[in-house]
Write an enzyme that holds these catalytic residues in place. Structure first.
Site, PDB file in Angstrom:
ATOM      1  N   HIS A   7      -7.183  42.925   1.376  1.00  0.00           N
ATOM      2  CA  HIS A   7      -6.108  43.404   0.346  1.00  0.00           C
ATOM      3  C   HIS A   7      -5.811  41.900  -0.499  1.00  0.00           C
ATOM      4  O   HIS A   7      -5.723  40.893  -0.040  1.00  0.00           O
ATOM      5  CB  HIS A   7      -4.783  43.574   1.407  1.00  0.00           C
ATOM      6  N   GLY A  44       1.933  51.394  -0.918  1.00  0.00           N
ATOM      7  CA  GLY A  44       2.537  50.532  -0.154  1.00  0.00           C
ATOM      8  C   GLY A  44       4.145  50.638   0.084  1.00  0.00           C
ATOM      9  O   GLY A  44       4.294  51.546   0.874  1.00  0.00           O
ATOM     10  N   GLY A  45       5.031  50.329  -0.974  1.00  0.00           N
ATOM     11  CA  GLY A  45       6.427  50.473  -1.231  1.00  0.00           C
ATOM     12  C   GLY A  45       6.763  52.280  -0.698  1.00  0.00           C
ATOM     13  O   GLY A  45       7.441  52.230   0.079  1.00  0.00           O
ATOM     14  N   ASN A  86       0.307  51.573   3.633  1.00  0.00           N
ATOM     15  CA  ASN A  86       0.408  50.100   4.114  1.00  0.00           C
ATOM     16  C   ASN A  86       1.880  49.778   4.317  1.00  0.00           C
ATOM     17  O   ASN A  86       2.419  49.292   3.271  1.00  0.00           O
ATOM     18  CB  ASN A  86      -0.503  49.319   3.167  1.00  0.00           C
ATOM     19  N   TRP A  87       2.324  49.423   5.371  1.00  0.00           N
ATOM     20  CA  TRP A  87       3.598  48.953   5.510  1.00  0.00           C
ATOM     21  C   TRP A  87       3.947  47.671   5.232  1.00  0.00           C
ATOM     22  O   TRP A  87       5.030  47.076   5.335  1.00  0.00           O
ATOM     23  CB  TRP A  87       4.015  49.230   7.061  1.00  0.00           C
ATOM     24  N   LYS A  88       2.744  46.800   5.238  1.00  0.00           N
ATOM     25  CA  LYS A  88       2.698  45.465   5.352  1.00  0.00           C
ATOM     26  C   LYS A  88       3.807  44.748   6.278  1.00  0.00           C
ATOM     27  O   LYS A  88       3.803  45.194   7.431  1.00  0.00           O
ATOM     28  CB  LYS A  88       3.423  44.976   3.765  1.00  0.00           C
ATOM     29  N   GLU A 142      -3.221  40.782  -1.235  1.00  0.00           N
ATOM     30  CA  GLU A 142      -1.942  39.563  -0.735  1.00  0.00           C
ATOM     31  C   GLU A 142      -2.914  38.446   0.383  1.00  0.00           C
ATOM     32  O   GLU A 142      -2.395  37.524   0.633  1.00  0.00           O
ATOM     33  CB  GLU A 142      -1.099  40.329   0.147  1.00  0.00           C
ATOM     34  N   GLU A 185      -7.427  48.605  -6.192  1.00  0.00           N
ATOM     35  CA  GLU A 185      -5.925  48.291  -6.095  1.00  0.00           C
ATOM     36  C   GLU A 185      -5.799  47.077  -7.361  1.00  0.00           C
ATOM     37  O   GLU A 185      -6.179  46.027  -7.041  1.00  0.00           O
ATOM     38  CB  GLU A 185      -5.492  47.664  -4.979  1.00  0.00           C
ATOM     39  N   SER A 239       1.422  50.948  -6.660  1.00  0.00           N
ATOM     40  CA  SER A 239       2.660  51.755  -7.311  1.00  0.00           C
ATOM     41  C   SER A 239       2.528  53.061  -7.185  1.00  0.00           C
ATOM     42  O   SER A 239       2.893  53.932  -7.998  1.00  0.00           O
ATOM     43  CB  SER A 239       3.120  51.071  -8.556  1.00  0.00           C
ATOM     44  N   GLY A 268       3.004  46.719  -6.139  1.00  0.00           N
ATOM     45  CA  GLY A 268       4.599  46.317  -5.912  1.00  0.00           C
ATOM     46  C   GLY A 268       5.347  46.203  -7.125  1.00  0.00           C
ATOM     47  O   GLY A 268       6.454  45.331  -7.073  1.00  0.00           O
TER      48      GLY A 268
HETATM   49  C1  PEP Z   1      -0.517  47.828  -1.461  1.00  0.00           C
HETATM   50  O1  PEP Z   1       0.094  47.130  -0.986  1.00  0.00           O
HETATM   51  O2  PEP Z   1      -1.668  48.196  -1.142  1.00  0.00           O
HETATM   52  C2  PEP Z   1       0.029  48.749  -2.475  1.00  0.00           C
HETATM   53  C3  PEP Z   1      -0.743  49.295  -3.214  1.00  0.00           C
HETATM   54  O3  PEP Z   1       1.415  48.460  -2.547  1.00  0.00           O
HETATM   55  P1  PEP Z   1       2.364  49.405  -3.360  1.00  0.00           P
HETATM   56  O4  PEP Z   1       2.384  51.087  -3.231  1.00  0.00           O
HETATM   57  O5  PEP Z   1       3.854  49.051  -3.180  1.00  0.00           O
HETATM   58  O6  PEP Z   1       1.981  48.960  -4.961  1.00  0.00           O
END
Ligand code: PEP
Length: 257
Positions: free
Chosen positions: A99, A236-237, A13-15, A101, A171, A215, A177
């Site tokens: 999600h 994500g990251g 997930n590049w956001k 966010e 999640e 994470s 994040g």
């Molecule tokens: C996400 O945004 O779905 C996520 C899991 O981010 P991260 O891996 O950066 O925690």
């Protein structure tokens, strides 16, 4: 009795990242590293919406997912919206819905999420449905009830046949994040609880993929992948770095060998 084979997924997930130039480089690098591999694990990238058209045309070894979808249907006078039918028309067959966010920053309440789920299914999209509790909810012992309620919200709008097109991503919000990951034991426990819910309410619980997100990185992917009910990761990251992302893909591919 042999265990049913569940599809393993690693989804980046590049956001709202990275720049267009960097996105093209990152995508090329990931595709090159996936070339000629026969991974047991499916890979998908969810780029920012404006990049979808280009990436879906270039995608060979991986799937392209949308990060969100509109609650409106079809085509028409809906400035700024991206409908499920438009995604289907572009051959983007996967979409993330719910999600944290979107829930926290953009007001996606249950009614809105249910409208999006209905739109996605009407266009035959596969849905990556995110669930997860906040830190306060976990500390007050509510983690499981929050997640079960989020599954009930999903169930309310799905037909029995729709469930085969659902991926659940657990999640925990406090892990997204932040660099903090749920321990493999805690993540497995929640995944087993989700699987139990699915066993009670669907006839395909053992086939459904349950992803962990929060994470995930090269350093913790092998331990998470070893958990019985964790069938992949929503990343994500770490998906913004080709080397880290590939290490996570390797961890989940090997867990399925
Ligand atoms: C996400 O945004 O779905 C996520 C899991 O981010 P991260 O891996 O950066 O925690």
């Amino acid at each position: 009795m042999s265990q049913p084979v569940r599809q393993q997924w690693v989804i980046g997930n590049w956001k709202l990242n990275p720049s267009f130039i960097d996105a093209k480089k990152l995508f090329t690098s990931i595709q090159a590293q996936l070339a000629d591999r026969t991974d047991a694990c499916q890979v998908a990238i969810a780029p920012p919406a404006p990049y979808l058209g280009l990436l879906v045309e270039q995608a060979e070894q991986l799937a392209i997912a949308a990060q969100d979808v509109s609650f409106v249907s079809g085509f028409g006078a809906f400035t700024g919206e991206v409908s499920a039918h438009l995604l289907q028309n572009m051959a983007v067959n996967l979409v993330i819905i719910g999600h944290s966010e979107r829930r926290e920053l953009f007001g996606d309440d249950v009614k809105m999420l249910q409208s999006k789920i209905l739109q996605a299914r009407a266009a035959n999209l596969k849905i990556i449905y995110c669930v997860g509790e906040s830190l306060a909810q976990r500390e007050s012992g509510q983690a499981e009830s929050v997640v079960m309620q989020q599954l009930d919200d999903l169930k309310q709008v799905l037909s029995a046949e729709d469930w085969a097109h659902i991926i659940i991503a657990y999640e925990p919000i406090w892990a997204i994040g932040t660099g903090k990951t749920a321990s493999p034991e805690d993540a497995q426990h929640m995944h087993a609880t989700i699987r139990q819910y699915l066993t009670q309410h669907t006839d395909c619980a053992e086939q459904l993929s349950l992803l962990y997100g929060g994470s995930v990185k090269a350093e913790n992917a092998v331990q998470l992948a070893a958990c019985k009910d964790i069938d992949g990761a929503l990343v994500g990251g770490a998906s913004l770095d080709a080397t880290s992302f590939m290490a996570i893909i390797n961890a989940f591919s090997q867990s399925n060998d």
